[in-house]
Design a protein around this motif. Sequence first.
Motif, PDB file in Angstrom:
ATOM      1  N   HIS A 152      18.614 -40.653 -11.740  1.00  0.00           N
ATOM      2  CA  HIS A 152      17.505 -40.344 -12.657  1.00  0.00           C
ATOM      3  C   HIS A 152      16.511 -41.493 -12.763  1.00  0.00           C
ATOM      4  CE1 HIS A 152      18.281 -42.782 -16.333  1.00  0.00           C
ATOM      5  NE2 HIS A 152      19.504 -42.847 -15.849  1.00  0.00           N
ATOM      6  N   GLN A 153      16.945 -42.716 -12.438  1.00  0.00           N
ATOM      7  CA  GLN A 153      16.049 -43.865 -12.502  1.00  0.00           C
ATOM      8  C   GLN A 153      14.959 -43.808 -11.427  1.00  0.00           C
ATOM      9  OE1 GLN A 153      18.633 -47.614 -13.800  1.00  0.00           O
ATOM     10  NE2 GLN A 153      19.667 -46.428 -12.225  1.00  0.00           N
ATOM     11  N   TYR A 188      33.808 -48.898   5.403  1.00  0.00           N
ATOM     12  CA  TYR A 188      33.085 -49.366   4.230  1.00  0.00           C
ATOM     13  C   TYR A 188      34.060 -50.172   3.374  1.00  0.00           C
ATOM     14  CZ  TYR A 188      29.754 -45.525   5.228  1.00  0.00           C
ATOM     15  OH  TYR A 188      28.843 -44.667   5.806  1.00  0.00           O
ATOM     16  N   LEU A 189      33.523 -51.109   2.592  1.00  0.00           N
ATOM     17  CA  LEU A 189      34.357 -51.894   1.677  1.00  0.00           C
ATOM     18  C   LEU A 189      33.995 -51.561   0.241  1.00  0.00           C
ATOM     19  CD1 LEU A 189      34.709 -55.542   3.059  1.00  0.00           C
ATOM     20  CD2 LEU A 189      36.549 -53.949   2.520  1.00  0.00           C
ATOM     21  N   GLN A 190      34.929 -50.970  -0.461  1.00  0.00           N
ATOM     22  CA  GLN A 190      34.715 -50.621  -1.867  1.00  0.00           C
ATOM     23  C   GLN A 190      34.988 -51.817  -2.769  1.00  0.00           C
ATOM     24  OE1 GLN A 190      37.701 -48.108  -3.523  1.00  0.00           O
ATOM     25  NE2 GLN A 190      36.699 -47.965  -5.514  1.00  0.00           N
ATOM     26  N   ASP A 191      34.120 -52.028  -3.742  1.00  0.00           N
ATOM     27  CA  ASP A 191      34.426 -52.955  -4.835  1.00  0.00           C
ATOM     28  C   ASP A 191      35.156 -52.121  -5.888  1.00  0.00           C
ATOM     29  OD1 ASP A 191      34.545 -54.928  -6.757  1.00  0.00           O
ATOM     30  OD2 ASP A 191      32.565 -54.453  -7.545  1.00  0.00           O
ATOM     31  N   SER A 192      36.479 -52.241  -5.936  1.00  0.00           N
ATOM     32  CA  SER A 192      37.290 -51.348  -6.753  1.00  0.00           C
ATOM     33  C   SER A 192      37.382 -51.764  -8.214  1.00  0.00           C
ATOM     34  CB  SER A 192      38.714 -51.260  -6.170  1.00  0.00           C
ATOM     35  OG  SER A 192      39.359 -52.524  -6.229  1.00  0.00           O
ATOM     36  N   ARG A 193      36.642 -52.804  -8.605  1.00  0.00           N
ATOM     37  CA  ARG A 193      36.743 -53.274  -9.997  1.00  0.00           C
ATOM     38  C   ARG A 193      36.057 -52.341 -10.979  1.00  0.00           C
ATOM     39  NH1 ARG A 193      34.364 -59.133  -9.020  1.00  0.00           N
ATOM     40  NH2 ARG A 193      32.976 -57.787  -7.787  1.00  0.00           N
ATOM     41  N   SER A 194      35.131 -51.520 -10.512  1.00  0.00           N
ATOM     42  CA  SER A 194      34.445 -50.613 -11.432  1.00  0.00           C
ATOM     43  C   SER A 194      33.852 -49.437 -10.653  1.00  0.00           C
ATOM     44  CB  SER A 194      33.343 -51.347 -12.203  1.00  0.00           C
ATOM     45  OG  SER A 194      32.360 -51.846 -11.311  1.00  0.00           O
ATOM     46  N   LEU A 195      33.452 -48.419 -11.404  1.00  0.00           N
ATOM     47  CA  LEU A 195      32.811 -47.231 -10.846  1.00  0.00           C
ATOM     48  C   LEU A 195      31.431 -47.074 -11.463  1.00  0.00           C
ATOM     49  CD1 LEU A 195      35.798 -44.738 -11.292  1.00  0.00           C
ATOM     50  CD2 LEU A 195      35.121 -45.835  -9.147  1.00  0.00           C
ATOM     51  N   THR A 196      30.580 -46.291 -10.824  1.00  0.00           N
ATOM     52  CA  THR A 196      29.314 -45.867 -11.422  1.00  0.00           C
ATOM     53  C   THR A 196      29.460 -44.386 -11.716  1.00  0.00           C
ATOM     54  OG1 THR A 196      28.056 -47.512 -10.163  1.00  0.00           O
ATOM     55  CG2 THR A 196      26.824 -45.684 -11.129  1.00  0.00           C
ATOM     56  N   GLY A 197      29.654 -44.039 -12.987  1.00  0.00           N
ATOM     57  CA  GLY A 197      30.075 -42.688 -13.318  1.00  0.00           C
ATOM     58  C   GLY A 197      31.469 -42.516 -12.749  1.00  0.00           C
ATOM     59  N   ASP A 198      31.670 -41.485 -11.911  1.00  0.00           N
ATOM     60  CA  ASP A 198      32.947 -41.384 -11.205  1.00  0.00           C
ATOM     61  C   ASP A 198      32.754 -41.640  -9.710  1.00  0.00           C
ATOM     62  OD1 ASP A 198      31.703 -39.082 -10.330  1.00  0.00           O
ATOM     63  OD2 ASP A 198      33.299 -37.714 -10.938  1.00  0.00           O
ATOM     64  N   GLY A 255      19.218 -35.095 -20.560  1.00  0.00           N
ATOM     65  CA  GLY A 255      20.119 -36.036 -21.213  1.00  0.00           C
ATOM     66  C   GLY A 255      21.545 -36.007 -20.715  1.00  0.00           C
ATOM     67  N   GLU A 256      21.833 -35.302 -19.621  1.00  0.00           N
ATOM     68  CA  GLU A 256      23.189 -35.252 -19.072  1.00  0.00           C
ATOM     69  C   GLU A 256      23.209 -35.915 -17.698  1.00  0.00           C
ATOM     70  OE1 GLU A 256      25.237 -31.540 -19.168  1.00  0.00           O
ATOM     71  OE2 GLU A 256      24.207 -30.864 -20.988  1.00  0.00           O
ATOM     72  N   PHE A 257      24.184 -36.807 -17.510  1.00  0.00           N
ATOM     73  CA  PHE A 257      24.252 -37.569 -16.264  1.00  0.00           C
ATOM     74  C   PHE A 257      25.705 -37.772 -15.841  1.00  0.00           C
ATOM     75  CE2 PHE A 257      20.725 -39.091 -18.895  1.00  0.00           C
ATOM     76  CZ  PHE A 257      19.648 -38.801 -18.075  1.00  0.00           C
ATOM     77  N   ASN A 258      25.899 -37.937 -14.557  1.00  0.00           N
ATOM     78  CA  ASN A 258      27.169 -38.421 -14.018  1.00  0.00           C
ATOM     79  C   ASN A 258      26.881 -39.814 -13.497  1.00  0.00           C
ATOM     80  OD1 ASN A 258      29.574 -38.955 -12.797  1.00  0.00           O
ATOM     81  ND2 ASN A 258      29.456 -37.328 -11.283  1.00  0.00           N
ATOM     82  N   ASN A 287      24.513 -42.422 -13.126  1.00  0.00           N
ATOM     83  CA  ASN A 287      23.052 -42.369 -13.214  1.00  0.00           C
ATOM     84  C   ASN A 287      22.489 -41.055 -12.684  1.00  0.00           C
ATOM     85  OD1 ASN A 287      22.840 -44.977 -14.254  1.00  0.00           O
ATOM     86  ND2 ASN A 287      22.783 -45.905 -12.214  1.00  0.00           N
ATOM     87  N   ASP A 288      23.359 -40.166 -12.220  1.00  0.00           N
ATOM     88  CA  ASP A 288      22.888 -38.989 -11.498  1.00  0.00           C
ATOM     89  C   ASP A 288      22.578 -37.805 -12.407  1.00  0.00           C
ATOM     90  OD1 ASP A 288      23.080 -40.391  -9.228  1.00  0.00           O
ATOM     91  OD2 ASP A 288      24.688 -39.236  -8.317  1.00  0.00           O
ATOM     92  N   LEU A 289      21.500 -37.113 -12.056  1.00  0.00           N
ATOM     93  CA  LEU A 289      21.101 -35.906 -12.770  1.00  0.00           C
ATOM     94  C   LEU A 289      22.152 -34.812 -12.608  1.00  0.00           C
ATOM     95  CD1 LEU A 289      17.347 -35.734 -11.691  1.00  0.00           C
ATOM     96  CD2 LEU A 289      18.214 -36.374 -13.946  1.00  0.00           C
ATOM     97  N   ILE A 290      22.272 -33.982 -13.626  1.00  0.00           N
ATOM     98  CA  ILE A 290      23.147 -32.811 -13.591  1.00  0.00           C
ATOM     99  C   ILE A 290      22.258 -31.568 -13.504  1.00  0.00           C
ATOM    100  CG2 ILE A 290      24.909 -31.485 -14.798  1.00  0.00           C
ATOM    101  CD1 ILE A 290      25.893 -34.213 -13.931  1.00  0.00           C
ATOM    102  N   PHE A 291      22.500 -30.753 -12.472  1.00  0.00           N
ATOM    103  CA  PHE A 291      21.684 -29.567 -12.217  1.00  0.00           C
ATOM    104  C   PHE A 291      22.448 -28.290 -12.538  1.00  0.00           C
ATOM    105  CE2 PHE A 291      20.263 -32.861  -9.267  1.00  0.00           C
ATOM    106  CZ  PHE A 291      18.886 -32.872  -9.484  1.00  0.00           C
TER     107      PHE A 291
END
Length: 204
Positions: free
Chosen positions: A70-71, A5-15, A94-97, A99-103
């Motif tokens: 969550h979207q 896989y090729l990561q775009d290392s310029r940014s993250l989505t959450g962690d 109201g808690e996310f990582n 865009n991801d839901l926290i359970f």
Amino acid sequence: MDGFYLQDSRSLTGDHLQFWGVGGRGYYTDLARLEIYTRDQALAQHRSRETDIPWPRAYIDARAHCGVDHQHVDVDEAARAATGETRFYAAHLGEFNGNDLIFVSTAGDRTADLRRAAVYGADDVPALSARGLRLLPAGYIDERSRLLVSQKDVSIATALRDTGIKLSKRRRPARDRFNCASCGRFVTAAGWYGSCPNCGNCSA
């Protein structure tokens, strides 16, 4: 080696790491939507753009967890799907990582990994709702889950250890250079906009 896989290392989505999608069209955290490169393709892409980082597919897949964006969860749809459902997950409102839901996890703490989430019965819904938790039907949520990988769970040095791939060193952006209009000597931005330290004249 089972592809890269090729990561775009310029940014993250959450962690979460984001990677090039199929056909090079956009970036995704969802491993099912990613382009799979050969070693030579991944290395060539990295050499042409050093922020594209090759990760062995097998290494990433082995460290993936299961998240729910969550979207992709519609409250009204979830309510309809709850009819007759016997299994539920409890999400923190109201808690996310990213865009991801926290359970609520099986250990009673918080988790974004659906595989660690506690599963409750329909009889538990009223009490958990009273605690401010959102009860979501398990079947509905399972259908919207996907595999992704967290930055904290991976190491690029370990991943590339036996691949023979060495990453390019990041190039620092070139500093702006200015020439004094009077004496022609190189000066800093301060010297350009103020007084030249060499001849004392104002360059700008």
